[in-house]
Design an enzyme around this catalytic site. Structure first.
Site, short mmCIF file in Angstrom:
data_model
loop_
_atom_site.label_atom_id
_atom_site.label_comp_id
_atom_site.label_asym_id
_atom_site.label_seq_id
_atom_site.Cartn_x
_atom_site.Cartn_y
_atom_site.Cartn_z
N ARG A 1 -53.54 -28.76 -70.30
CA ARG A 1 -53.70 -28.18 -71.64
C ARG A 1 -52.80 -26.96 -71.74
NH1 ARG A 1 -55.91 -31.94 -74.67
NH2 ARG A 1 -56.72 -30.53 -76.24
N ASP B 1 -45.66 -30.56 -70.79
CA ASP B 1 -46.07 -31.61 -71.74
C ASP B 1 -47.05 -31.06 -72.77
OD1 ASP B 1 -46.07 -34.35 -72.65
OD2 ASP B 1 -48.12 -34.46 -71.89
N GLU C 1 -49.08 -25.66 -79.67
CA GLU C 1 -48.49 -26.95 -80.03
C GLU C 1 -49.03 -27.55 -81.33
OE1 GLU C 1 -49.85 -29.07 -76.49
OE2 GLU C 1 -51.13 -30.32 -77.72
N HIS D 1 -46.90 -33.54 -75.68
CA HIS D 1 -48.24 -33.98 -75.25
C HIS D 1 -48.28 -35.51 -75.19
CE1 HIS D 1 -52.52 -32.22 -75.03
NE2 HIS D 1 -52.49 -33.37 -74.38
P1 NAD Z 1 -61.37 -34.26 -65.01
O1 NAD Z 1 -62.56 -33.60 -65.63
O2 NAD Z 1 -61.54 -35.59 -64.41
O3 NAD Z 1 -60.75 -33.29 -63.89
C1 NAD Z 1 -60.64 -31.91 -64.04
C2 NAD Z 1 -60.90 -31.27 -62.67
O4 NAD Z 1 -60.67 -29.88 -62.81
C3 NAD Z 1 -62.34 -31.47 -62.18
O5 NAD Z 1 -62.33 -31.96 -60.85
C4 NAD Z 1 -62.95 -30.07 -62.27
O6 NAD Z 1 -63.92 -29.83 -61.29
C5 NAD Z 1 -61.72 -29.21 -62.09
N1 NAD Z 1 -61.87 -27.87 -62.65
C6 NAD Z 1 -62.51 -27.49 -63.78
N2 NAD Z 1 -62.39 -26.16 -63.96
C7 NAD Z 1 -61.65 -25.70 -62.92
C8 NAD Z 1 -61.21 -24.41 -62.55
N3 NAD Z 1 -61.50 -23.32 -63.29
N4 NAD Z 1 -60.49 -24.30 -61.41
C9 NAD Z 1 -60.22 -25.39 -60.65
N5 NAD Z 1 -60.62 -26.62 -60.94
C10 NAD Z 1 -61.33 -26.78 -62.08
O7 NAD Z 1 -60.23 -34.25 -66.14
P2 NAD Z 1 -58.98 -35.23 -66.22
O8 NAD Z 1 -59.33 -36.42 -67.01
O9 NAD Z 1 -58.40 -35.39 -64.88
O10 NAD Z 1 -58.01 -34.34 -67.16
C11 NAD Z 1 -57.31 -33.24 -66.62
C12 NAD Z 1 -56.51 -32.55 -67.71
O11 NAD Z 1 -55.53 -33.45 -68.28
C13 NAD Z 1 -57.34 -32.04 -68.89
O12 NAD Z 1 -56.87 -30.76 -69.26
C14 NAD Z 1 -57.02 -33.02 -70.00
O13 NAD Z 1 -57.19 -32.44 -71.29
C15 NAD Z 1 -55.56 -33.30 -69.70
N6 NAD Z 1 -55.01 -34.51 -70.32
C16 NAD Z 1 -53.70 -34.50 -70.70
C17 NAD Z 1 -53.13 -35.61 -71.29
C18 NAD Z 1 -51.68 -35.65 -71.67
O14 NAD Z 1 -51.23 -36.62 -72.28
N7 NAD Z 1 -50.89 -34.65 -71.32
C19 NAD Z 1 -53.92 -36.73 -71.52
C20 NAD Z 1 -55.26 -36.73 -71.08
C21 NAD Z 1 -55.80 -35.61 -70.47
#
Ligand code: NAD
Length: 331
Positions: free
Chosen positions: A236, A260, A265, A297
């Site tokens: 994000r 990304d 954005e 994104h």
């Molecule tokens: P997820 O919830 O499966 O994984 C996130 C991980 O981060 C978890 O293991 C959690 O324990 C950890 N976490 C949370 N807060 C934390 C902190 N303060 N310090 C360290 N670790 C922490 O999520 P995901 O599905 O793997 O998504 C990850 C990211 O990717 C999100 O920000 C999501 O919005 C983003 N995303 C981006 C796109 C894109 O196209 N660029 C698409 C989908 C998701």
């Protein structure tokens, strides 16, 4: 017959929506525009609502939806930081997301972007365009297999990124607020962010966007990196203080950045500005720099998630309408 209204629908989603509607015998009407106070009257008479909002959400919308008898908003993305969850709850609106629609697509993009810089592809392309076919020191890259990668947030996407980097032979270290014993065979977990990034050649962010992760990467964090790190944010925008990243690029702390997602954005991404002026100087700088690969994104954007997002939003809508709750509820 149940009636669902969808906003922010892109042309590439329409086939999946029509197929879902026929399979479930549910009427689904869709609209390409975002939901605003100007078009909110269109929601009247519908049972369910699905959005793919990507900007600040006008809080007046919650009470208006409540007055129309709407019980939920099914956001068609994993992120939900655009909503005020408490305010939505106060108006009896359940917010759901599509938490996992193709984590491997985002992980693939993060790894591809990192390797683009590791193997000097922007410089090679530039040299070829200048018809300079010399082999010299600036073109020599580090072997990927010798690199240490720090994965920050080792969840659905982070764990696949870790596996992919590990497949290249990289050493993978990780930092997560939760214990992940099942991943210890590929990730060497560190107790703090500082320890995880200290020796990293590549840093890839996969944490959610929330109050705790807001500007997690700021001036102080970038200062703790080794020189010449490749930095990847496919998570994000709000996780990275953009000016601090630009300073880190200028100082050589960061040698290449894959961006990304960008903290401001919302006004631009997913819109065509080819005939309009982009006024955000920081975004323009990110786009124009050769040491930044900026993208709108789009890391998720393969065929699989496009279908999964449309269906996920509609399935969550039905779950709330039928049971009063949903597994994908976030408030
Ligand atoms: P997820 O919830 O499966 O994984 C996130 C991980 O981060 C978890 O293991 C959690 O324990 C950890 N976490 C949370 N807060 C934390 C902190 N303060 N310090 C360290 N670790 C922490 O999520 P995901 O599905 O793997 O998504 C990850 C990211 O990717 C999100 O920000 C999501 O919005 C983003 N995303 C981006 C796109 C894109 O196209 N660029 C698409 C989908 C998701």
């Amino acid at each position: 017959m149940v009636r669902i209204k969808m906003f922010d629908v892109a042309p590439y989603e329409i086939d999946a929506i029509k197929n879902w509607s026929a399979d479930h015998q549910v009427e689904v009407d869709y609209e390409s525009n975002p939901l605003t106070m100007d078009n909110i009257e269109q929601v009247k008479g519908y049972d369910g609502l699905s959005l793919s909002h990507n900007g600040p959400f006008n809080p007046e919308i919650y009470s208006k939806l409540e007055s129309y008898g709407i019980k939920q908003i099914a956001q068609r993305s994993a992120g939900f930081d655009m909503y005020d969850l408490e305010e939505a709850k106060a108006h009896n609106l359940i917010i759901t997301t599509v938490p996992s629609y193709s984590p491997s697509s985002i992980a693939e993009y993060a790894v591809t972007g990192a390797l683009y810089f590791v193997r000097q592809l922007p410089l090679i392309k530039q040299r070829m365009e200048n018809h300079n076919f010399v082999w010299d020191a600036p073109l020599i890259s580090r072997p990927v297999k010798d690199l240490t990668v720090a994965i920050i947030g080792v969840g659905r996407i982070g764990s696949i990124s870790a596996q992919l980097f590990s497949n290249f032979g990289c050493k993978v270290v990780g930092y997560d607020i939760e214990d992940k014993p099942e991943l210890e065979n590929i990730v060497e977990f560190k107790d703090s962010l500082e320890e995880a990034i200290a020796q990293a050649d590549i840093v890839s962010l996969h944490v959610p966007g929330n109050k705790e992760t807001y500007h997690m990467f700021n001036q102080a964090t970038f200062n703790q990196l080794k020189d010449g790190v490749i930095f990847v944010n496919c998570a994000r925008g709000m996780v990275v203080e953009t000016q601090a990243l630009l300073d880190a690029l200028n100082s050589g702390k960061v040698a290449g950045a894959v961006i990304d997602t960008y903290e401001n954005e919302a006004q631009y991404f997913r819109r065509d500005f080819s005939n309009r002026e982009v006024q955000d100087e920081t975004l323009l700088e990110l786009i124009e720099r050769n040491d930044v690969l900026a993208s709108p994104h789009i890391a998720f954007f393969t065929h699989e998630p496009v279908k999964n997002l449309a269906e996920g939003g509609l399935n969550s809508t039905m779950e709330v309408l039928e049971t009063g709750d949903a597994q994908t509820r976030v408030n």
